[in-house]
Design an enzyme around this catalytic site. Sequence first.
Site, PDB file in Angstrom:
ATOM      1  N   ARG A  22       0.740  -1.367  -0.101  1.00  0.00           N
ATOM      2  CA  ARG A  22      -0.081   0.239  -0.219  1.00  0.00           C
ATOM      3  C   ARG A  22       0.911   1.493  -0.240  1.00  0.00           C
ATOM      4  O   ARG A  22       1.858   1.875   1.010  1.00  0.00           O
ATOM      5  CB  ARG A  22      -1.072  -0.043   1.148  1.00  0.00           C
ATOM      6  CG  ARG A  22      -1.797  -0.778   1.508  1.00  0.00           C
ATOM      7  CD  ARG A  22      -2.539  -0.704   2.397  1.00  0.00           C
ATOM      8  NE  ARG A  22      -3.628  -1.702   2.406  1.00  0.00           N
ATOM      9  CZ  ARG A  22      -4.267  -2.822   3.043  1.00  0.00           C
ATOM     10  NH1 ARG A  22      -5.068  -1.522   4.210  1.00  0.00           N
ATOM     11  NH2 ARG A  22      -5.110  -3.694   2.807  1.00  0.00           N
ATOM     12  N   SER A 113      -7.804  -1.002   0.517  1.00  0.00           N
ATOM     13  CA  SER A 113      -8.830  -1.427   1.212  1.00  0.00           C
ATOM     14  C   SER A 113      -9.724  -0.394   2.154  1.00  0.00           C
ATOM     15  O   SER A 113     -10.238   0.453   1.296  1.00  0.00           O
ATOM     16  CB  SER A 113      -8.623  -2.248   2.701  1.00  0.00           C
ATOM     17  OG  SER A 113      -9.377  -2.285   3.382  1.00  0.00           O
ATOM     18  N   HIS A 114      -9.364   0.164   3.738  1.00  0.00           N
ATOM     19  CA  HIS A 114     -10.160   1.039   4.268  1.00  0.00           C
ATOM     20  C   HIS A 114      -9.202   2.702   4.475  1.00  0.00           C
ATOM     21  O   HIS A 114      -9.755   3.759   4.558  1.00  0.00           O
ATOM     22  CB  HIS A 114     -10.417   0.720   6.179  1.00  0.00           C
ATOM     23  CG  HIS A 114      -9.139   0.503   6.673  1.00  0.00           C
ATOM     24  ND1 HIS A 114      -8.300  -0.738   6.212  1.00  0.00           N
ATOM     25  CD2 HIS A 114      -8.527   0.986   7.216  1.00  0.00           C
ATOM     26  CE1 HIS A 114      -7.010  -0.576   6.353  1.00  0.00           C
ATOM     27  NE2 HIS A 114      -6.885   0.427   7.655  1.00  0.00           N
ATOM     28  N   ASP A 278     -16.199  -2.187   4.547  1.00  0.00           N
ATOM     29  CA  ASP A 278     -14.583  -1.209   3.805  1.00  0.00           C
ATOM     30  C   ASP A 278     -14.935  -0.288   2.318  1.00  0.00           C
ATOM     31  O   ASP A 278     -15.719  -1.503   1.588  1.00  0.00           O
ATOM     32  CB  ASP A 278     -14.028  -1.521   4.996  1.00  0.00           C
ATOM     33  CG  ASP A 278     -13.119  -2.857   3.711  1.00  0.00           C
ATOM     34  OD1 ASP A 278     -13.858  -3.442   3.350  1.00  0.00           O
ATOM     35  OD2 ASP A 278     -12.028  -2.987   3.793  1.00  0.00           O
ATOM     36  N   ASP A 280     -13.183  -2.315   0.122  1.00  0.00           N
ATOM     37  CA  ASP A 280     -13.318  -3.460  -0.141  1.00  0.00           C
ATOM     38  C   ASP A 280     -14.042  -4.394   0.417  1.00  0.00           C
ATOM     39  O   ASP A 280     -13.467  -5.459  -0.908  1.00  0.00           O
ATOM     40  CB  ASP A 280     -10.792  -4.040  -0.802  1.00  0.00           C
ATOM     41  CG  ASP A 280     -10.635  -4.632   0.722  1.00  0.00           C
ATOM     42  OD1 ASP A 280     -10.923  -4.112   1.395  1.00  0.00           O
ATOM     43  OD2 ASP A 280     -10.251  -5.404   0.818  1.00  0.00           O
ATOM     44  N   ASP A 282     -14.304  -5.892   2.386  1.00  0.00           N
ATOM     45  CA  ASP A 282     -13.912  -7.252   3.537  1.00  0.00           C
ATOM     46  C   ASP A 282     -14.947  -7.102   4.906  1.00  0.00           C
ATOM     47  O   ASP A 282     -13.940  -8.220   5.938  1.00  0.00           O
ATOM     48  CB  ASP A 282     -12.532  -7.923   3.145  1.00  0.00           C
ATOM     49  CG  ASP A 282     -11.137  -7.018   3.467  1.00  0.00           C
ATOM     50  OD1 ASP A 282     -11.954  -5.813   3.553  1.00  0.00           O
ATOM     51  OD2 ASP A 282     -10.272  -7.490   3.372  1.00  0.00           O
ATOM     52  N   ARG A 283     -14.742  -6.021   5.050  1.00  0.00           N
ATOM     53  CA  ARG A 283     -15.157  -5.218   6.999  1.00  0.00           C
ATOM     54  C   ARG A 283     -16.487  -5.640   7.348  1.00  0.00           C
ATOM     55  O   ARG A 283     -16.972  -5.310   6.171  1.00  0.00           O
ATOM     56  CB  ARG A 283     -13.665  -4.639   6.689  1.00  0.00           C
ATOM     57  CG  ARG A 283     -13.156  -4.446   6.965  1.00  0.00           C
ATOM     58  CD  ARG A 283     -11.943  -3.619   7.718  1.00  0.00           C
ATOM     59  NE  ARG A 283     -10.712  -2.967   7.921  1.00  0.00           N
ATOM     60  CZ  ARG A 283     -10.131  -2.587   8.253  1.00  0.00           C
ATOM     61  NH1 ARG A 283      -9.813  -2.155   9.399  1.00  0.00           N
ATOM     62  NH2 ARG A 283      -8.385  -2.969   9.005  1.00  0.00           N
ATOM     63  N   LYS A 377     -11.466 -12.694   4.613  1.00  0.00           N
ATOM     64  CA  LYS A 377     -12.527 -12.054   5.656  1.00  0.00           C
ATOM     65  C   LYS A 377     -13.360 -11.235   4.590  1.00  0.00           C
ATOM     66  O   LYS A 377     -13.457 -10.933   3.291  1.00  0.00           O
ATOM     67  CB  LYS A 377     -11.982 -10.766   6.746  1.00  0.00           C
ATOM     68  CG  LYS A 377     -11.698  -9.664   5.852  1.00  0.00           C
ATOM     69  CD  LYS A 377     -10.743  -8.703   7.790  1.00  0.00           C
ATOM     70  CE  LYS A 377     -10.142  -7.548   6.782  1.00  0.00           C
ATOM     71  NZ  LYS A 377      -9.168  -7.377   6.715  1.00  0.00           N
ATOM     72  N   ARG A 497      -1.413   1.745  17.395  1.00  0.00           N
ATOM     73  CA  ARG A 497      -2.115   1.075  18.417  1.00  0.00           C
ATOM     74  C   ARG A 497      -2.298   0.106  20.267  1.00  0.00           C
ATOM     75  O   ARG A 497      -1.630   0.120  19.601  1.00  0.00           O
ATOM     76  CB  ARG A 497      -2.902  -0.117  17.124  1.00  0.00           C
ATOM     77  CG  ARG A 497      -2.920  -0.082  16.036  1.00  0.00           C
ATOM     78  CD  ARG A 497      -4.094  -0.907  15.091  1.00  0.00           C
ATOM     79  NE  ARG A 497      -3.777  -0.797  13.745  1.00  0.00           N
ATOM     80  CZ  ARG A 497      -4.467   0.130  12.716  1.00  0.00           C
ATOM     81  NH1 ARG A 497      -4.930   1.563  13.407  1.00  0.00           N
ATOM     82  NH2 ARG A 497      -3.918  -0.076  11.271  1.00  0.00           N
TER      83      ARG A 497
END
Length: 544
Positions: A22, A113-114, A278, A280, A282-283, A377, A497
Amino acid sequence: MKIHRVQTTPFSDQKPGTSGLRKKVKVFRQPHYLENFVQAVFDVRPSLKGGVLVLGGDGRYFNREAIQIILRMAVANGVARVIVGQGGILSTPAASCLIRKYTTQGGLILSASHNPGGPDEDFGIKFNTPNGGPAPEKVTGEIHERACEITHYRIADIPDIDLDTPGRTTVGPMGVSVVDSVNDYAELMQSRFDFDRMKALFQDGRFSMRFDAMHAVTGPYARRILEDMLGAPAGTVMNGQPLEDFGKGHPDPNLVHAKDLVDALYTDDGPDFGAASDGDGDRNMILGRQFFVTPSDSLAVLAANAHHVPGYAKGIRGIARSMPTSQAADRVAEKMGIECFETPTGWKYFGNLLDAGRATLCGEESFGTSSDHVREKDGLWAVLFWLNLLAVRGESVADIVRDHWRQFGRNFYTRHDYEGVDVAQAEAAMNQVREQLDSLKGRRFGNFTVALADDFAYTDPVDGSVAEDQGLRALFNDGARLVFRLSGTGTAGATLRLYVERYEADPERHDQDTQEALAPLIDIAEEIAGIRTHTGRDAPTVIT
Ligand code: VG1
Ligand code: CO
């Protein structure tokens, strides 16, 4: 057809992270950048020569351009056939479904993704292996190594291929099948869930739902499945048009970024059920009326209720969760007498367990849940699982979760993200924790005593591969935990995180506010890591 062998030099930063490579669009658009990475994939996956490749992405800015480049490289590298999603669109789980269903040699999924999209935002690319799952670390390591020594790539001189008309064409010796992005995936969903029952729920007229596609890839999937096939009223799907910049939003389905949906659900007469996915697809985020289901609880509830859903009625073999995900699912596995696995963060670590038939359901605290139907996912899958459950049990989302807590106890859980932090400052906080790992054991902080502190490492029970440095954790003797981790998906600075968890058996105390219930542990985390001191931030960027 002319094939060029283009001379190139390696880029030093083509190391895939938690989920693929990414970078900012500007980085991907540098001459040779995308080409180098794609050639590295072809070089380390010789089975693609003469093989079939699945190709598609989440529709973000640069998606179409990247697909044309990859098609030209696929011809030049001797791929026999490429299966492309119409308009270049494939959600991540739909790509996984196609890779498996048509026994292909793998797929390239284009998505960050997100992460936001647009000329100044992010792009990404990920190679999935023939099992439909993200390449394991061994393979991403080989791709990275190859990218570091690349001198040439192969690309054909062909006009752009029409991606918008479904059907088969040929380009020189290569076949290109442009397929409907939704069909195969929708069929797979029908094979796992009770569509008649869900249809009846919508027909009943007393139930309402809102799905937020966040102008990302799930729009067409959700419209087809929820509105066309299940008969949910038009408008059930909001923000259903995929846009290259996601309407300038942040396609991350959480309480902060899916605010319109959350506002709609947090009213007295709001919908019964709310969900979002999200960039793509998957979430998933699951909401009831004025009720948020944490992803960790969602995994536990789905596992405990799997027998209500046709695709899982015969029982589940095991549950796997990523290390920072709460231990709520562990209690369900224990009661069911099935195996429970704790893996590092990132879906690629579930692949072997799913392939070996040892795990049926998997989940991550980061709004990721799925099963052995694919190797990614799957956002809509989780939404349909909940919908099927709501149809069978006839109770509200909140009642189902509260009932679960009464049976199993509640794992209060939160994640605090400090985004866009200076890399050195984030590392300083991590180092401060790392230096204390040996001395933390036995230390008391208020009511909590540290039972174990370590740098999480994982040995894959199927192939014995080892993954180290997967997050720093302090486990307390009553099941409470703190985990500190640096993100592997960001494209600017560092994201730190902090994951916080505490178990509460007493139903009288299940309705506390999560942040209040976890406040003492959040303070202990600050005492151990000094995140605020190191970063100069007085609060996290995002709390979920
Ligand atoms: C994050 C999540 C992780 C997830 C990954 C990819 O990774 O924490 O659980 O698998 O994103 O999700 P990190 O390294 O930033 O913590 V997705 O939907 O962006 O493919
Ligand atoms: Co995603």
